[in-house]
Write a protein that holds these residues in place. Sequence first.
Motif, short mmCIF file in Angstrom:
data_model
loop_
_atom_site.label_atom_id
_atom_site.label_comp_id
_atom_site.label_asym_id
_atom_site.label_seq_id
_atom_site.Cartn_x
_atom_site.Cartn_y
_atom_site.Cartn_z
N HIS A 164 20.75 14.32 -32.25
CA HIS A 164 19.34 14.32 -32.66
C HIS A 164 18.99 15.48 -33.58
O HIS A 164 17.88 15.53 -34.13
N GLY A 165 19.94 16.43 -33.74
CA GLY A 165 19.68 17.55 -34.63
C GLY A 165 18.77 18.60 -34.02
O GLY A 165 18.06 19.31 -34.75
N VAL A 166 18.80 18.74 -32.68
CA VAL A 166 17.98 19.75 -31.99
C VAL A 166 18.89 20.56 -31.06
O VAL A 166 20.06 20.20 -30.85
N THR A 167 18.35 21.64 -30.48
CA THR A 167 19.10 22.47 -29.54
C THR A 167 18.32 22.60 -28.24
O THR A 167 17.11 22.31 -28.18
N LYS A 168 19.00 23.04 -27.20
CA LYS A 168 18.34 23.24 -25.91
C LYS A 168 17.28 24.34 -25.99
O LYS A 168 16.32 24.33 -25.21
N GLN A 169 17.49 25.26 -26.94
CA GLN A 169 16.57 26.37 -27.04
C GLN A 169 15.23 25.96 -27.67
O GLN A 169 14.19 26.55 -27.36
N ASN A 170 15.26 24.96 -28.58
CA ASN A 170 14.01 24.61 -29.27
C ASN A 170 13.45 23.24 -28.89
O ASN A 170 12.45 22.80 -29.46
N TYR A 171 14.11 22.59 -27.92
CA TYR A 171 13.60 21.25 -27.56
C TYR A 171 13.97 20.93 -26.12
O TYR A 171 15.12 21.10 -25.70
N THR A 172 12.98 20.44 -25.37
CA THR A 172 13.19 19.94 -24.01
C THR A 172 12.88 18.45 -24.01
O THR A 172 11.75 18.03 -24.28
N PRO A 173 13.89 17.61 -23.74
CA PRO A 173 13.68 16.17 -23.87
C PRO A 173 12.80 15.60 -22.77
O PRO A 173 12.91 15.99 -21.60
N THR A 174 11.94 14.67 -23.15
CA THR A 174 11.18 13.83 -22.22
C THR A 174 11.36 12.40 -22.68
O THR A 174 11.79 12.12 -23.81
N VAL A 175 11.01 11.46 -21.81
CA VAL A 175 11.19 10.05 -22.16
C VAL A 175 10.37 9.71 -23.40
O VAL A 175 10.87 9.09 -24.35
N ASP A 176 9.14 10.11 -23.44
CA ASP A 176 8.27 9.76 -24.56
C ASP A 176 8.72 10.42 -25.86
O ASP A 176 8.74 9.79 -26.93
N SER A 177 9.09 11.72 -25.80
CA SER A 177 9.51 12.41 -27.02
C SER A 177 10.85 11.88 -27.52
O SER A 177 11.12 11.86 -28.73
N ALA A 178 11.71 11.43 -26.59
CA ALA A 178 12.99 10.85 -27.00
C ALA A 178 12.78 9.53 -27.73
O ALA A 178 13.43 9.24 -28.74
N ILE A 179 11.84 8.71 -27.23
CA ILE A 179 11.53 7.44 -27.89
C ILE A 179 10.97 7.69 -29.29
O ILE A 179 11.21 6.92 -30.23
N ALA A 180 10.25 8.81 -29.45
CA ALA A 180 9.63 9.12 -30.74
C ALA A 180 10.67 9.38 -31.83
O ALA A 180 10.34 9.30 -33.03
N PHE A 181 11.93 9.69 -31.45
CA PHE A 181 12.97 9.91 -32.44
C PHE A 181 13.39 8.60 -33.13
O PHE A 181 13.98 8.63 -34.21
N TYR A 182 13.13 7.47 -32.51
CA TYR A 182 13.61 6.20 -33.06
C TYR A 182 12.81 5.81 -34.30
O TYR A 182 11.65 6.17 -34.47
N HIS A 183 13.47 5.04 -35.15
CA HIS A 183 12.85 4.52 -36.38
C HIS A 183 11.61 3.71 -35.99
O HIS A 183 11.62 2.99 -34.97
N PRO A 184 10.52 3.84 -36.78
CA PRO A 184 9.29 3.12 -36.42
C PRO A 184 9.48 1.63 -36.17
O PRO A 184 8.77 1.04 -35.35
N GLU A 185 10.46 1.03 -36.86
CA GLU A 185 10.69 -0.41 -36.65
C GLU A 185 11.42 -0.68 -35.35
O GLU A 185 11.38 -1.81 -34.83
N ASP A 186 12.11 0.36 -34.80
CA ASP A 186 12.93 0.16 -33.60
C ASP A 186 12.29 0.73 -32.33
O ASP A 186 12.64 0.33 -31.21
#
Length: 744
Positions: free
Chosen positions: A157-179
């Motif tokens: 995803h191009g992030v690190t543990k130091q600058n990002y804490t994953p959640t279900v909603d934020s993880a879904i936000a990484f997907y392409h708008p069509e997907d």
Amino acid sequence: MSEHSEILENLNTLVIKASKEAKFLYANTYWEELLGIPLQHIKQVPFYELIHPADIKATEEAFAAVLVHGQPVIGFRNRYRKSTGDYVWLEWTARLDSEGDVVASAIPCDEKVALEEHDKKASTLLRQSEGMAKVGHWSVEFESGELFWSDEIYRIHGVTKQNYTPTVDSAIAFYHPEDAPRVSQLVSEALTKQSEWEFTLRIIRADGEIRHVRSQAKISRNSSGEPTSVFGIFQDITEFIKLNRQIQKLSKVAQTPATGVVICNKQKEVEWVNQAFTKITGYSIDDVAGMNLARVLHGDKTDQNTVEKIRNGLAKDENIDVEIINYHKSGKPYWNNLIISPLVENGETTHYIGFQNDITEKKTREEELLNAQKVSLAGQMAASICHDFNNILSILGASVELISLKDKEGQYAKLLSKASNAVNRGQSITQKLLKTTKISSPSLEIFKLDDFLRQEASLYEDVIPSSIDLQVDCMADLYVECDKNAFADVALNLIINAHKAISASGKIAVKTRHERHFNALKTYTFCKPKVAEDYLVFSVSDSGKGIAQSELNNIFMPFYTLREDHSGHGLGLSSVAAFCDKHGCGITVESELDKGSTFSIWFPKAKEQKKKTKPRHAKPSTSLSGVRILFVDDERDLVALNKASLESQGAIVYDFCDPQEALSFAQSNADNIDIIVSDQTMRGGIQGNELIDLIKRVRSDIPAIIITGVSSASALSDCQYPILQKPVSATTLKHAITDNIGSV
């Protein structure tokens, strides 16, 4: 021994009390049992002497933390030496007692350390494996909804543990708008309905790059079967997608072109072919998989020297580029431009890739061009010979006629008759020879070929002996456009050749048929007809000895004959070839030794035309008395003889051997000339038709006659003047002159 001391001595736990000098003030007996060292020795030496050298510093720091700072130590580990020289891992708990000494307990933890080391290595290998495969793992707890990502998923995803804490909603936000909507639905169904999934979609990394990912989810359950979490893998398949698309493109490239492609293994066994290969050869991959193509594509006409060249090239792993006759699945031969290249991996040839191009059409055109060049060259030579020979015959013929006029008593009549016959024979030979050239221009006429053949049938029967069954079967009922007299000679030549091919008795079939398209399968094609909507095919077949395939390229050449007695002049088939070339016809030959031959002429169909009525002219005068003739020819002897012959008939002859001198005379004396008689091909730059055109600029109504030794030369194709073929008799020349003077 107190009750407490007894308990300490029986524990499977190491217990000690240590002084500030790092000596054991107390150690229970389990020490001696574990280390195999006498307890007394253990108490006498500083305990640092029993510790692994690599652990001394850490032990000093932990001991100081308890002793100096009063900080308890829990879970500290170091290694103690056993009597065997091996070391045992100990895990310590230590504190400071009321007397200022350190009291501590330890338990052996070799298995725990080994297990932790194994887990550490496994974790490292897992991270490395995930990084190499670009596969991470994740989980979502049902109760808390907490999302866990492995290190590789952060990287994808191009992030690190130091600058990002994953959640279900934020993880879904990484997907392409069509997907993203589809992912949201799948996650919701997994958490509410315990549904599992597998998909390939797109994410947009933190840096904006689009990556293709594959995600798979499974439901984890406890021993009671209740769902506890959703566990899954997450893989970056972007490079795979790109490679797959490239492979698809390359596959399309390999399948699309007209070039056949085949891949064989080191043993020359077929592994793959493209569609073009199947189209060219007729063989699919199912037909030839695992086979050596030489056993499939080679046949009787395949050149063995070329086959050997291919074998030697393959043995040396060299590139090969050859032209070879292969055979279609149907049995039809075709010319193949075969290119083979070895595929090398790590310095060794693993496969061979072959490229096949059907060059049959190209080879046919080359052969037709070569045949045409041979015929053209032979025609040019024949035309040159005929020109000179006809001049000689003209001199001989004119001399014979002059001597005949002076031989009043007929003393030399027999000799002169033989000489005249010899001249006629020579003229017949030159006329046959000229028919093999492109020089003569046909006198085109539209007529029904079937009707003409029926009229000529009786002539054919006269020249064929009764021992041979002659059949004339005309079924085409089509019009053709050609020189009728020339075709009569062609038909007769083919029939006579058929007769000569039959030793005693046999059959000759003369036929016509209608064909929609030119079709020369299983036949030799000397030349193709011009493209037309329909064709009339005229064929002559015999049951004779046949012709070897190797001879077919030569039989249409002038002076070439297959007759063992070498009878004839070898001009028959060359005149047939010249006829077809002039009329846009095709020639095919089908022949088999000891079974016979079929020669076919393909005529483009012609449209019927109504006959035109020729105008009638008044009957011309037959006398040359007083007729003023400008006679031009570069053969001095021929000029002298013709002048003598014409003057003996009362004509006035202005004779010239130089066309330039003749032009100068005519320009000054045009009114004193009644007719021009000129040779066509002359030395000096000006030809006969050009000379006449120049004179007509001075006086346009002067009639003219052209005499030529090479039939109707190509320069005269549009000529409006009468043309006479050398040798010309005195009578023929007289009639031509009187006819032209009378028609003006």
